[in-house]
Design a protein around this motif. Structure first.
Motif, PDB file in Angstrom:
ATOM      1  N   ILE A  35      24.574-103.320  46.033  1.00 39.35           N
ATOM      2  CA  ILE A  35      25.405-103.938  45.599  1.00 39.35           C
ATOM      3  C   ILE A  35      26.118-105.369  46.769  1.00 39.35           C
ATOM      4  CG2 ILE A  35      27.998-104.401  44.478  1.00 39.35           C
ATOM      5  CD1 ILE A  35      27.712-102.041  43.224  1.00 39.35           C
ATOM      6  N   ASP A  36      26.193-106.425  46.512  1.00 39.04           N
ATOM      7  CA  ASP A  36      26.698-107.362  47.965  1.00 39.04           C
ATOM      8  C   ASP A  36      26.331-108.506  48.136  1.00 39.04           C
ATOM      9  OD1 ASP A  36      27.237-107.866  50.746  1.00 39.04           O
ATOM     10  OD2 ASP A  36      25.423-106.576  51.287  1.00 39.04           O
ATOM     11  N   ASP A  37      26.808-109.344  48.545  1.00 40.97           N
ATOM     12  CA  ASP A  37      26.925-110.791  48.188  1.00 40.97           C
ATOM     13  C   ASP A  37      25.071-111.689  48.103  1.00 40.97           C
ATOM     14  OD1 ASP A  37      26.135-110.913  50.906  1.00 40.97           O
ATOM     15  OD2 ASP A  37      28.534-111.678  50.929  1.00 40.97           O
ATOM     16  N   GLU A  38      25.060-113.041  48.251  1.00 41.53           N
ATOM     17  CA  GLU A  38      23.934-113.123  48.088  1.00 41.53           C
ATOM     18  C   GLU A  38      23.300-113.334  49.484  1.00 41.53           C
ATOM     19  OE1 GLU A  38      22.365-115.483  45.716  1.00 41.53           O
ATOM     20  OE2 GLU A  38      23.832-114.665  43.939  1.00 41.53           O
ATOM     21  N   SER A  39      24.630-113.478  49.950  1.00 41.07           N
ATOM     22  CA  SER A  39      23.607-113.941  51.594  1.00 41.07           C
ATOM     23  C   SER A  39      23.268-111.880  52.562  1.00 41.07           C
ATOM     24  CB  SER A  39      24.709-113.590  52.954  1.00 41.07           C
ATOM     25  OG  SER A  39      26.009-113.369  52.843  1.00 41.07           O
ATOM     26  N   ILE A  40      23.901-111.070  51.386  1.00 35.97           N
ATOM     27  CA  ILE A  40      23.259-109.773  51.850  1.00 35.97           C
ATOM     28  C   ILE A  40      23.599-109.159  53.555  1.00 35.97           C
ATOM     29  CG2 ILE A  40      22.037-107.734  51.491  1.00 35.97           C
ATOM     30  CD1 ILE A  40      19.414-109.192  49.726  1.00 35.97           C
ATOM     31  N   SER A  41      24.625-109.581  53.554  1.00 33.53           N
ATOM     32  CA  SER A  41      25.363-109.122  55.660  1.00 33.53           C
ATOM     33  C   SER A  41      26.267-108.401  55.265  1.00 33.53           C
ATOM     34  CB  SER A  41      26.298-110.811  55.773  1.00 33.53           C
ATOM     35  OG  SER A  41      26.830-111.455  55.116  1.00 33.53           O
ATOM     36  N   HIS A  42      27.024-108.199  54.099  1.00 29.06           N
ATOM     37  CA  HIS A  42      27.829-107.175  55.180  1.00 29.06           C
ATOM     38  C   HIS A  42      27.013-105.267  55.414  1.00 29.06           C
ATOM     39  CE1 HIS A  42      29.940-109.335  52.024  1.00 29.06           C
ATOM     40  NE2 HIS A  42      30.728-109.598  52.997  1.00 29.06           N
ATOM     41  N   GLN A  43      26.358-105.055  55.062  1.00 23.32           N
ATOM     42  CA  GLN A  43      25.560-103.360  55.173  1.00 23.32           C
ATOM     43  C   GLN A  43      25.716-102.891  56.423  1.00 23.32           C
ATOM     44  OE1 GLN A  43      23.436-106.625  55.096  1.00 23.32           O
ATOM     45  NE2 GLN A  43      21.970-105.818  57.187  1.00 23.32           N
ATOM     46  N   GLU A 100      39.061-105.246  49.003  1.00 23.33           N
ATOM     47  CA  GLU A 100      40.157-105.939  48.935  1.00 23.33           C
ATOM     48  C   GLU A 100      40.866-106.547  50.035  1.00 23.33           C
ATOM     49  OE1 GLU A 100      41.551-106.057  44.780  1.00 23.33           O
ATOM     50  OE2 GLU A 100      39.859-108.090  44.032  1.00 23.33           O
ATOM     51  N   THR A 101      40.795-104.519  50.742  1.00 25.48           N
ATOM     52  CA  THR A 101      42.100-104.615  51.799  1.00 25.48           C
ATOM     53  C   THR A 101      40.924-104.975  52.775  1.00 25.48           C
ATOM     54  OG1 THR A 101      42.958-103.016  50.291  1.00 25.48           O
ATOM     55  CG2 THR A 101      43.279-102.888  52.872  1.00 25.48           C
ATOM     56  N   ILE A 102      40.371-105.272  52.929  1.00 27.18           N
ATOM     57  CA  ILE A 102      39.230-105.526  54.627  1.00 27.18           C
ATOM     58  C   ILE A 102      38.793-106.679  54.140  1.00 27.18           C
ATOM     59  CG2 ILE A 102      38.488-102.779  54.949  1.00 27.18           C
ATOM     60  CD1 ILE A 102      36.083-103.463  53.814  1.00 27.18           C
ATOM     61  N   GLY A 103      39.059-107.229  52.709  1.00 24.71           N
ATOM     62  CA  GLY A 103      39.213-108.561  53.026  1.00 24.71           C
ATOM     63  C   GLY A 103      37.582-109.258  52.054  1.00 24.71           C
ATOM     64  N   ILE A 104      37.247-108.517  51.072  1.00 26.24           N
ATOM     65  CA  ILE A 104      35.463-108.848  50.930  1.00 26.24           C
ATOM     66  C   ILE A 104      36.423-109.517  49.166  1.00 26.24           C
ATOM     67  CG2 ILE A 104      34.064-107.574  50.252  1.00 26.24           C
ATOM     68  CD1 ILE A 104      33.829-107.745  53.003  1.00 26.24           C
ATOM     69  N   ASN A 105      35.621-110.074  49.261  1.00 28.95           N
ATOM     70  CA  ASN A 105      35.615-110.828  47.620  1.00 28.95           C
ATOM     71  C   ASN A 105      35.053-110.403  46.756  1.00 28.95           C
ATOM     72  OD1 ASN A 105      36.243-112.297  45.735  1.00 28.95           O
ATOM     73  ND2 ASN A 105      35.609-114.326  46.404  1.00 28.95           N
ATOM     74  N   VAL A 106      35.443-109.270  45.836  1.00 25.18           N
ATOM     75  CA  VAL A 106      34.378-108.506  44.591  1.00 25.18           C
ATOM     76  C   VAL A 106      34.017-110.028  43.958  1.00 25.18           C
ATOM     77  CG1 VAL A 106      35.681-106.683  45.266  1.00 25.18           C
ATOM     78  CG2 VAL A 106      36.725-108.196  43.169  1.00 25.18           C
ATOM     79  N   LYS A 107      34.712-110.771  43.836  1.00 23.69           N
ATOM     80  CA  LYS A 107      34.112-112.016  42.478  1.00 23.69           C
ATOM     81  C   LYS A 107      32.430-112.178  43.794  1.00 23.69           C
ATOM     82  CE  LYS A 107      38.243-113.080  40.651  1.00 23.69           C
ATOM     83  NZ  LYS A 107      38.711-114.711  40.078  1.00 23.69           N
ATOM     84  N   THR A 108      32.179-111.999  44.860  1.00 24.08           N
ATOM     85  CA  THR A 108      30.994-112.995  45.162  1.00 24.08           C
ATOM     86  C   THR A 108      30.109-111.345  45.130  1.00 24.08           C
ATOM     87  OG1 THR A 108      31.430-111.820  47.436  1.00 24.08           O
ATOM     88  CG2 THR A 108      32.298-113.610  46.589  1.00 24.08           C
ATOM     89  N   LEU A 109      29.853-110.204  44.708  1.00 27.63           N
ATOM     90  CA  LEU A 109      29.402-109.060  44.446  1.00 27.63           C
ATOM     91  C   LEU A 109      28.698-108.687  43.707  1.00 27.63           C
ATOM     92  CD1 LEU A 109      31.495-106.483  46.354  1.00 27.63           C
ATOM     93  CD2 LEU A 109      30.524-107.687  47.276  1.00 27.63           C
ATOM     94  N   LYS A 110      27.406-108.619  43.703  1.00 28.80           N
ATOM     95  CA  LYS A 110      26.095-108.183  42.802  1.00 28.80           C
ATOM     96  C   LYS A 110      25.509-107.485  43.341  1.00 28.80           C
ATOM     97  CE  LYS A 110      22.793-111.875  43.894  1.00 28.80           C
ATOM     98  NZ  LYS A 110      21.930-112.665  43.653  1.00 28.80           N
ATOM     99  N   ILE A 181      16.447-103.894  52.218  1.00 25.37           N
ATOM    100  CA  ILE A 181      17.018-105.112  52.066  1.00 25.37           C
ATOM    101  C   ILE A 181      15.526-105.724  52.863  1.00 25.37           C
ATOM    102  CG2 ILE A 181      18.405-106.447  53.751  1.00 25.37           C
ATOM    103  CD1 ILE A 181      20.755-105.239  52.854  1.00 25.37           C
ATOM    104  N   LYS A 182      15.252-104.660  54.200  1.00 25.89           N
ATOM    105  CA  LYS A 182      13.890-105.574  54.946  1.00 25.89           C
ATOM    106  C   LYS A 182      12.665-105.646  53.503  1.00 25.89           C
ATOM    107  CE  LYS A 182      10.559-103.864  57.998  1.00 25.89           C
ATOM    108  NZ  LYS A 182       9.881-103.066  59.112  1.00 25.89           N
ATOM    109  N   ALA A 183      12.580-104.815  52.586  1.00 29.84           N
ATOM    110  CA  ALA A 183      11.499-105.687  51.385  1.00 29.84           C
ATOM    111  C   ALA A 183      11.657-106.657  51.171  1.00 29.84           C
ATOM    112  CB  ALA A 183      11.330-103.952  50.755  1.00 29.84           C
ATOM    113  N   ILE A 184      12.850-106.752  50.611  1.00 30.60           N
ATOM    114  CA  ILE A 184      13.336-108.395  49.867  1.00 30.60           C
ATOM    115  C   ILE A 184      12.822-108.767  50.771  1.00 30.60           C
ATOM    116  CG2 ILE A 184      15.261-109.602  49.066  1.00 30.60           C
ATOM    117  CD1 ILE A 184      16.533-107.159  48.555  1.00 30.60           C
ATOM    118  N   GLY A 185      12.988-109.050  52.210  1.00 30.49           N
ATOM    119  CA  GLY A 185      12.686-110.370  53.008  1.00 30.49           C
ATOM    120  C   GLY A 185      13.283-111.379  53.306  1.00 30.49           C
TER     121      GLY A 185
END
Length: 185
Positions: A35-43, A100-110, A181-185
């Motif tokens: 699970i992450d947002d569209e940018s897959i940037s949180h990893q 939410e405590t660390i500022g992540i908007n869970v509505k953007t996660l998928k 994530i790497k396999a997604i490209g």
């Protein structure tokens, strides 16, 4: 709900070594939905997944913490998983609260990726060793993980276990999440 500190060392295996190490042992299946947002940037900061094993669903947040990870685990219901998967409705509970405590908007996660693992667990000295065959996005890889109370013991026990079984130690520092994530490209 549980919070644990995960300390593990890992090595990659080839198919022959995987088959050799798991021969005659019980293998079980688990599905990891990442699970992450569209940018897959949180990893870089955390990993987030739902693990399905034996028809049970566990939502896990792994926070990077030096040589270890802080892992927050929360059991969820099948209905919660379906709502997340189909409607991007994040389950209520400790994981959501922490995000939410660390500022992540869970509505953007998928859910963006699935990795299926065929795993064997072995108790070795003070360690738990898990031997995995992973399937994701047309890829197959093999990995061995060794969990213990400190990284030094984990690495030593993993090397010793592999040496006793005449398998080369090929250290791995790339997580399953990073490989997906790497396999997604």
């Amino acid at each position: 709900m549980s919070t644990i500190i995960e300390i593990e060392s890992k090595a990659m295996l080839d198919e022959h070594s995987y088959n050799k190490l798991t021969k005659g042992l019980t293998i079980y299946k688990q599905e990891n939905y990442y699970i992450d947002d569209e940018s897959i940037s949180h990893q870089k900061f955390f990993g987030l997944r739902v693990r399905v094993k034996n028809n049970k669903y566990e939502l896990t947040l792994k926070l990077n913490n030096g040589d270890s990870k802080i892992e927050i685990n929360q059991d969820i219901k099948n209905e919660d998983f379906i709502k997340l998967k189909e409607n991007k409705i994040f389950p209520q509970g400790e994981v959501k609260n922490h995000l939410e405590t660390i500022g992540i908007n869970v509505k953007t996660l998928k859910i963006f990726g699935l990795l299926i693992t065929y795993r064997t667990d072995i108790k070795y000295k003070t360690s738990l060793i898990s031997i995995d065959k992973n399937l994701y996005l047309g890829h197959v890889d093999y990995e061995i993980e060794c969990e213990d109370m400190d990284i030094k013991t984990s690495v030593e026990n993993l090397k010793e276990f592999l040496n006793k079984n005449m398998v080369n130690y090929l250290p791995n520092h790339v997580s399953k999440l990073e490989r997906v994530i790497k396999a997604i490209g």
